[in-house]
Design a protein around this motif. Structure first.
Motif, PDB file in Angstrom:
ATOM      1  N   ASN A 159       0.796  -1.230   0.000  1.00 22.38           N
ATOM      2  CA  ASN A 159       0.000   0.000   0.000  1.00 22.38           C
ATOM      3  C   ASN A 159       0.825   1.275   0.000  1.00 22.38           C
ATOM      4  N   LEU A 160       1.980   1.252   0.634  1.00 20.94           N
ATOM      5  CA  LEU A 160       2.789   2.472   0.736  1.00 20.94           C
ATOM      6  C   LEU A 160       4.097   2.375  -0.049  1.00 20.94           C
ATOM      7  N   ASN A 161       4.901   1.366   0.237  1.00 26.11           N
ATOM      8  CA  ASN A 161       6.165   1.247  -0.492  1.00 26.11           C
ATOM      9  C   ASN A 161       5.933   1.035  -1.986  1.00 26.11           C
ATOM     10  N   GLY A 162       4.999   0.165  -2.333  1.00 24.33           N
ATOM     11  CA  GLY A 162       4.720  -0.096  -3.741  1.00 24.33           C
ATOM     12  C   GLY A 162       4.231   1.143  -4.462  1.00 24.33           C
ATOM     13  N   LEU A 163       3.386   1.912  -3.804  1.00 25.68           N
ATOM     14  CA  LEU A 163       2.908   3.161  -4.392  1.00 25.68           C
ATOM     15  C   LEU A 163       4.068   4.131  -4.616  1.00 25.68           C
ATOM     16  N   PHE A 164       4.972   4.213  -3.646  1.00 23.05           N
ATOM     17  CA  PHE A 164       6.173   5.047  -3.790  1.00 23.05           C
ATOM     18  C   PHE A 164       7.007   4.604  -4.986  1.00 23.05           C
ATOM     19  N   TYR A 165       7.207   3.293  -5.134  1.00 26.06           N
ATOM     20  CA  TYR A 165       8.005   2.797  -6.257  1.00 26.06           C
ATOM     21  C   TYR A 165       7.367   3.189  -7.592  1.00 26.06           C
ATOM     22  N   CYS A 166       6.050   3.096  -7.673  1.00 24.21           N
ATOM     23  CA  CYS A 166       5.362   3.428  -8.927  1.00 24.21           C
ATOM     24  C   CYS A 166       5.495   4.911  -9.257  1.00 24.21           C
ATOM     25  N   PRO A 208     -10.563   0.901  13.778  1.00 28.89           N
ATOM     26  CA  PRO A 208     -10.086  -0.053  14.781  1.00 28.89           C
ATOM     27  C   PRO A 208      -9.909  -1.436  14.178  1.00 28.89           C
ATOM     28  N   ASN A 209      -8.910  -2.140  14.651  1.00 34.07           N
ATOM     29  CA  ASN A 209      -8.583  -3.483  14.173  1.00 34.07           C
ATOM     30  C   ASN A 209      -8.115  -3.487  12.722  1.00 34.07           C
ATOM     31  N   ALA A 210      -7.708  -2.327  12.237  1.00 31.37           N
ATOM     32  CA  ALA A 210      -7.160  -2.211  10.877  1.00 31.37           C
ATOM     33  C   ALA A 210      -5.973  -1.267  10.916  1.00 31.37           C
ATOM     34  N   SER A 211      -5.062  -1.502  11.834  1.00 31.15           N
ATOM     35  CA  SER A 211      -3.963  -0.558  12.077  1.00 31.15           C
ATOM     36  C   SER A 211      -3.003  -0.462  10.902  1.00 31.15           C
ATOM     37  N   ALA A 212      -2.660  -1.571  10.288  1.00 35.60           N
ATOM     38  CA  ALA A 212      -1.717  -1.534   9.167  1.00 35.60           C
ATOM     39  C   ALA A 212      -2.334  -0.808   7.981  1.00 35.60           C
ATOM     40  N   TYR A 213      -3.583  -1.133   7.673  1.00 34.09           N
ATOM     41  CA  TYR A 213      -4.267  -0.480   6.559  1.00 34.09           C
ATOM     42  C   TYR A 213      -4.388   1.020   6.816  1.00 34.09           C
ATOM     43  N   SER A 214      -4.822   1.384   8.016  1.00 35.14           N
ATOM     44  CA  SER A 214      -4.983   2.803   8.350  1.00 35.14           C
ATOM     45  C   SER A 214      -3.661   3.540   8.277  1.00 35.14           C
ATOM     46  N   ALA A 215      -2.607   2.932   8.823  1.00 31.23           N
ATOM     47  CA  ALA A 215      -1.292   3.574   8.811  1.00 31.23           C
ATOM     48  C   ALA A 215      -0.758   3.724   7.396  1.00 31.23           C
ATOM     49  N   SER A 216      -0.950   2.690   6.580  1.00 31.66           N
ATOM     50  CA  SER A 216      -0.447   2.761   5.208  1.00 31.66           C
ATOM     51  C   SER A 216      -1.176   3.840   4.418  1.00 31.66           C
ATOM     52  N   LYS A 217      -2.475   3.957   4.622  1.00 36.68           N
ATOM     53  CA  LYS A 217      -3.250   4.946   3.875  1.00 36.68           C
ATOM     54  C   LYS A 217      -2.990   6.364   4.384  1.00 36.68           C
ATOM     55  N   ALA A 218      -2.690   6.512   5.659  1.00 36.84           N
ATOM     56  CA  ALA A 218      -2.259   7.818   6.164  1.00 36.84           C
ATOM     57  C   ALA A 218      -0.920   8.190   5.540  1.00 36.84           C
ATOM     58  N   SER A 241      -7.627   6.315   1.600  1.00 39.88           N
ATOM     59  CA  SER A 241      -8.861   5.837   2.223  1.00 39.88           C
ATOM     60  C   SER A 241      -9.230   6.763   3.365  1.00 39.88           C
ATOM     61  N   VAL A 242     -10.510   6.780   3.714  1.00 38.89           N
ATOM     62  CA  VAL A 242     -10.895   7.529   4.912  1.00 38.89           C
ATOM     63  C   VAL A 242     -10.196   6.957   6.151  1.00 38.89           C
ATOM     64  N   ALA A 243      -9.805   5.692   6.072  1.00 38.13           N
ATOM     65  CA  ALA A 243      -9.069   5.091   7.186  1.00 38.13           C
ATOM     66  C   ALA A 243      -7.748   5.807   7.414  1.00 38.13           C
ATOM     67  N   GLY A 244      -7.199   6.405   6.375  1.00 38.70           N
ATOM     68  CA  GLY A 244      -5.965   7.169   6.509  1.00 38.70           C
ATOM     69  C   GLY A 244      -6.168   8.485   7.224  1.00 38.70           C
ATOM     70  N   LYS A 245      -7.402   8.972   7.264  1.00 39.67           N
ATOM     71  CA  LYS A 245      -7.723  10.202   7.988  1.00 39.67           C
ATOM     72  C   LYS A 245      -8.200   9.918   9.408  1.00 39.67           C
ATOM     73  N   GLU A 246      -9.070   8.917   9.544  1.00 40.60           N
ATOM     74  CA  GLU A 246      -9.738   8.683  10.817  1.00 40.60           C
ATOM     75  C   GLU A 246      -9.212   7.470  11.577  1.00 40.60           C
ATOM     76  N   GLY A 247      -8.643   6.503  10.839  1.00 38.24           N
ATOM     77  CA  GLY A 247      -8.227   5.255  11.468  1.00 38.24           C
ATOM     78  C   GLY A 247      -9.419   4.362  11.750  1.00 38.24           C
TER      79      GLY A 247
END
Length: 249
Positions: free
Chosen positions: A115-122, A151-161, A143-149
């Motif tokens: 979600n994050l490193n791959g996007l950076f490479y592209c 719960p129980n989706a910490s990696a996804y939320s962190a990557s999208k932030a 994702s809105v998860a990147g703004k609000e976080g």
């Protein structure tokens, strides 16, 4: 059928995660609007079907976490089609859905890597090709998860932030060029990615949307298509919400 038949005429677009979901929908729309679209995805079987369905000119099986392979793929697009005008970075996974103390380390690393490193490479791989023509549009799907976080989706939320922060940085770096870089922060929408989540997590995310429904991929594709167009000329390093009222900031 899009009403903007020639909006991307003569342009070359790369769509990551293009074999399904929003990536496939965006690819179809960009093709309808005149672009030569190249799909990047890990799923070879889905890629073949998506290429036929979207009218893409090429489909490449690619792991975006492999920086060298990403660079080679970007260079190949430019060599074959003469240019790179648009990057839609939509490849992503959800990862485990558990509390942090139980979160598997391999799942955390995989989510961040895609979600994050791959996007950076592209982004890193296509920028030199865009600079040659002093023109480009990069749309990073967050994702809105990147703004609000969530719960129980910490990696996804962190990557999208991280995608949001990266987009702000890159957009400012390139602001004096003809390249615009923006992020999209959708709420939950109907997509195969939901199959990676337990129903309880989907229900939680749906409960946060004032509109009371999931988004449709064609709605997301419509916004991305504008963000990827020449009309989006004075907005960069920004995020666009499409959340049914969940995020308004």
């Amino acid at each position: 059928m899009s009403i903007y038949a020639d909006r991307f005429k003569g342009q070359v677009a790369i769509v990551t995660g293009g074999a399904s979901g929003v990536g496939r929908e965006v690819a179809a729309r960009l093709t309808q609007e005149g672009a030569k679209v190249v799909l990047w995805d890990m799923n070879a079987d889905a890629l073949a079907d998506a290429k036929a369905a979207t009218g893409a000119v090429d489909a490449v099986q690619l792991d975006v976490t492999d920086a060298e392979a990403v660079q080679a793929a970007a260079d190949a697009v430019a060599a074959k089609l003469g240019r790179v005008d648009v990057l839609i970075a939509s490849a992503g996974i959800t990862g485990a859905t558990v509390p942090v103390q139980e979160f598997p380390l391999d799942s955390w690393r995989r989510v961040i890597d895609i979600n994050l490193n791959g996007l950076f490479y592209c982004c890193r791989a296509v920028i030199p090709h865009m600079l040659k023509n002093d023109y480009g549009r990069i749309v990073n799907v967050s994702s809105v998860a990147g703004k609000e976080g969530n719960p129980n989706a910490s990696a996804y939320s962190a990557s999208k932030a991280g995608v949001i922060g990266f987009t702000k940085s890159l957009g400012k770096e390139l602001a004096k060029t003809g390249i615009r870089v923006n992020a999209l922060t959708p709420a939950t929408f109907k997509s195969p990615i939901l199959e990676q989540l337990p129903q309880s997590q989907v229900d939680y995310m749906l409960s946060k949307i004032p509109a009371g429904r999931l988004g449709e991929v064609h709605e997301v594709a419509a916004m991305i298509s504008w963000m990827a167009s020449a009309e989006c000329s004075f907005t960069t390093a920004s995020t666009f919400d499409i959340s049914g009222g969940r995020t308004t900031y």
